[in-house]
Design an enzyme around this catalytic site. Sequence first.
Site, PDB file in Angstrom:
ATOM      1  N   HIS A 182       0.872  -1.200  -0.026  1.00  0.00           N
ATOM      2  CA  HIS A 182      -0.112  -0.054  -0.060  1.00  0.00           C
ATOM      3  C   HIS A 182       0.914   1.118   0.072  1.00  0.00           C
ATOM      4  CE1 HIS A 182      -3.026   3.145   1.122  1.00  0.00           C
ATOM      5  NE2 HIS A 182      -2.381   3.129   2.330  1.00  0.00           N
ATOM      6  N   HIS A 197       3.889   6.996   5.446  1.00  0.00           N
ATOM      7  CA  HIS A 197       2.473   7.625   5.921  1.00  0.00           C
ATOM      8  C   HIS A 197       2.011   6.702   7.005  1.00  0.00           C
ATOM      9  CE1 HIS A 197       0.109   5.261   3.024  1.00  0.00           C
ATOM     10  NE2 HIS A 197      -0.941   5.724   3.662  1.00  0.00           N
ATOM     11  N   ASP A 198       1.969   5.548   6.973  1.00  0.00           N
ATOM     12  CA  ASP A 198       1.280   4.572   7.910  1.00  0.00           C
ATOM     13  C   ASP A 198       1.976   4.332   9.228  1.00  0.00           C
ATOM     14  OD1 ASP A 198      -1.289   5.036   7.083  1.00  0.00           O
ATOM     15  OD2 ASP A 198      -1.251   3.229   5.800  1.00  0.00           O
ATOM     16  N   GLU A 236       0.967   5.902  12.701  1.00  0.00           N
ATOM     17  CA  GLU A 236      -0.357   5.499  13.072  1.00  0.00           C
ATOM     18  C   GLU A 236      -0.399   4.078  13.372  1.00  0.00           C
ATOM     19  OE1 GLU A 236      -3.481   7.327  12.406  1.00  0.00           O
ATOM     20  OE2 GLU A 236      -4.902   5.684  12.679  1.00  0.00           O
ATOM     21  N   ASP A 237       0.121   3.270  12.521  1.00  0.00           N
ATOM     22  CA  ASP A 237      -0.069   1.583  12.854  1.00  0.00           C
ATOM     23  C   ASP A 237       1.099   0.999  13.625  1.00  0.00           C
ATOM     24  OD1 ASP A 237      -2.369   2.244  11.317  1.00  0.00           O
ATOM     25  OD2 ASP A 237      -1.353   1.385   9.378  1.00  0.00           O
ATOM     26  N   ASP A 280      -2.910   8.717  -0.997  1.00  0.00           N
ATOM     27  CA  ASP A 280      -3.527   7.644  -0.056  1.00  0.00           C
ATOM     28  C   ASP A 280      -4.819   7.083  -0.516  1.00  0.00           C
ATOM     29  OD1 ASP A 280      -3.520   5.760   2.122  1.00  0.00           O
ATOM     30  OD2 ASP A 280      -3.962   7.494   3.504  1.00  0.00           O
TER      31      ASP A 280
HETATM   32 MN    MN Z   1      -2.816   4.875   4.033  1.00  0.00          MN
END
Ligand code: MN
Length: 761
Positions: A62, A87-88, A91-92, A154
């Site tokens: 992704h 980018h993630d 967050e993750d 995204d």
């Molecule tokens: Mn994403």
Amino acid sequence: MNNTTTTEQEELQIEQEFRALLADYATTRRHQREEIIIRAYHFAKQAHAGVRRRSGEPYIMHPIAVARIVAREIGLGSTSICAALLHDVVEDTDTTVEDIQALFGEKIAHIVDGLTKISGGIFGQQASQQAENFRKLIFTMSSDVRVVLVKIADRLHNMRTLEFQPQEKQLKIAGETQYIYAPLAYRLGLFPIKQELENLSFKYEHPEQYADICRRLNENSNARLEAFERFAAPIRQKLTDMGYEFELKARIKTPYSVFKKMQDKNVSFEDVYDLIAARIVFTPNTDRSEREQCWGIYSAITEIYRPHPERIRDWISTPKSNGYEALHVTVMAQDGQWIEVQIRTVRMHEIAEKGLAAHWKYKMGIDDSTGLDQWIHQIRELLKDPNPNAIDLLDNFKLNLFASEIFVFTPQGEMMTLPLGATVLDFAYQLHTKLGEQCIGAKVNHTLQPIDYKLQSGDQIEVIRSESQRPQRDWLNQVVTSKAKSRLGNYFRREERDLTKLGEQLFDKELQRLGKSEIRDMAIYRLSTYYGFRHPNHMFMQIGKGVVSLKPLESLLVPSKKRWWQLFSNPLHKQPQQPQQQMLPLGDEVNDTKPISATQRPNQNLKHIVLSDFNRDVEYQLAPCCHPIPGDEVFAYRDEQGIYIVHKATCKNAERIKSNYGKRLCTAEWRMHHTLTFAETIEMQGIDSKGLLVRIFEIISNHFNCNLHEVKITARNGLFAGTFELEVYDTEEIQLICNELGKIEEINSVKRLSSSTNKSF
Ligand code: MN
């Protein structure tokens, strides 16, 4: 736990995707910083290791896909590509923004931080949550627009892989995309991405219509393309003769834009005639300006095909505020179909496809003239509104995204972009809030125009203001920009608050003077019941305005036998102590008509109604034939809908109404509180003299503070006659104005013009 390891085959696939990314990056012709991209990739891959997407793919696929969109479709550089790869991770995974900063530097960390903050949906469970997320999105955008560009990439990848989400999530994401991201992409000049986002949203929101339109588009596609080739061939020949290197391609409408056209124009698929358009992208010669050459091509095409006289769009002289430049012309093809031809240079084309990124490339920085900075500034202004309602905020934002624009100029020649339909008032508010509040009109192209004058592209506007001007309620209907609307909203909220406060202070002062402060609640109750206010604050506001008097308070709190009746009649209602003829000693023709008996009160046989501007217990309308105003002797009858139609007692139609509606007649009385004004016309005759008009205006506008609607004057042989339509509260006011005007020596006669004399029922 999720401890799946990727197979060798998957490893290979990941590696291939990443190499494709590096290849995309290599074509951007920027200074090469492959090393940091490779590091970001390895870091992200490690952080997401063992995690899979719903599609079953390893998660890292992704971020790589997003980074590819960022590089290839938006044309951004290594900083944005790294941010997309990372980018993630915050967050993750356990990675923090500080980690990113230490490893990749401040810029990339800042963008990743912004992306993490707006990672939730725009639509939260509650409106307030929604507004908050939205606010974050805009603020991060205005700190670094690349945050939003990566966010759009995204979202585009998520939309492309939406089939793997459960249905309710599909609908939520599609709706959000349609509502915010597609318009945002458009505003940032990413036209193909905007189209794809809209089309994918449409596919998930309306699957049946989508499938249907796709099928119909495919059905005749060959015939359509053949027709297009017949159309294009002579143009190709001509462009070749002119020595241009060019591409001429057919543009087929997307299913979504076909759907939208069917909806907007309410037509069937067969009636959407512009399914196909032509686009010319050419390399201009260096010896002449691009603009000149675009028009040269226009001229060449219109020698072959007849142009539509009204469908020409020159986005070269005035580019759209998202930077779009092109020349659009619609011509008639051999088969009688109108076909739009878009003419662009290679540079214009790149701007149209990649928006801002292309601007950076060509202009080394965001050019202010694209209006983007101004737009972001406007949105920030919106967010400063101290009383934002989440839905309003979103709607206002959308208003700003979608509105077609006009271009107008200040007297100094500075260009401003305003939405279509913007008025003089919008323009004034755009320049400065104070200027808006004091605006009384403007010189538009040197001609005097009222505040609600609708501006047109190219207008030059000089705002005229007056110190004594104050915003009026109906201004809200005369503006379209969100800035003017929110400023006016603020003004009225503030004004109401101030007047209510003032009214309450006056009330308390009066109470103190009467020595009754200890029964304040009782006093409030008595006075508001007396005037018929449902809420004390409404009463305080009217007291503050000076409309409602505090005088009755004394008798209400100190009841005396002599004053008992005052509790039952409203002092604002002026008892007509004299007959109509004496109330309006103006030589009205209406005096000839005898008032009908229905107006002679009291009359026990007839129902009696009260005409009030507050607490309208009965629904009534003022008859258009005689057009009564408060103070006129009136009667009413109830029509089929149960609405009371109010006529002057002297109305020419009175006799007929009386005989036709005998049982439905009622007596009526006015109890107005000076919150409504009524249009009335005064007629004057006299001797024409210098300065006379000024004196008349002085009395009407300054002395009585009345709004003038319309003035008609004729002067001949030293005599003048004129009618003045103005706004008054009631007959008493109009009588006072007439009396005052009558004192002017040169005026021979002045009277209220009665409409019952010249209009029929
Ligand atoms: Mn994403």
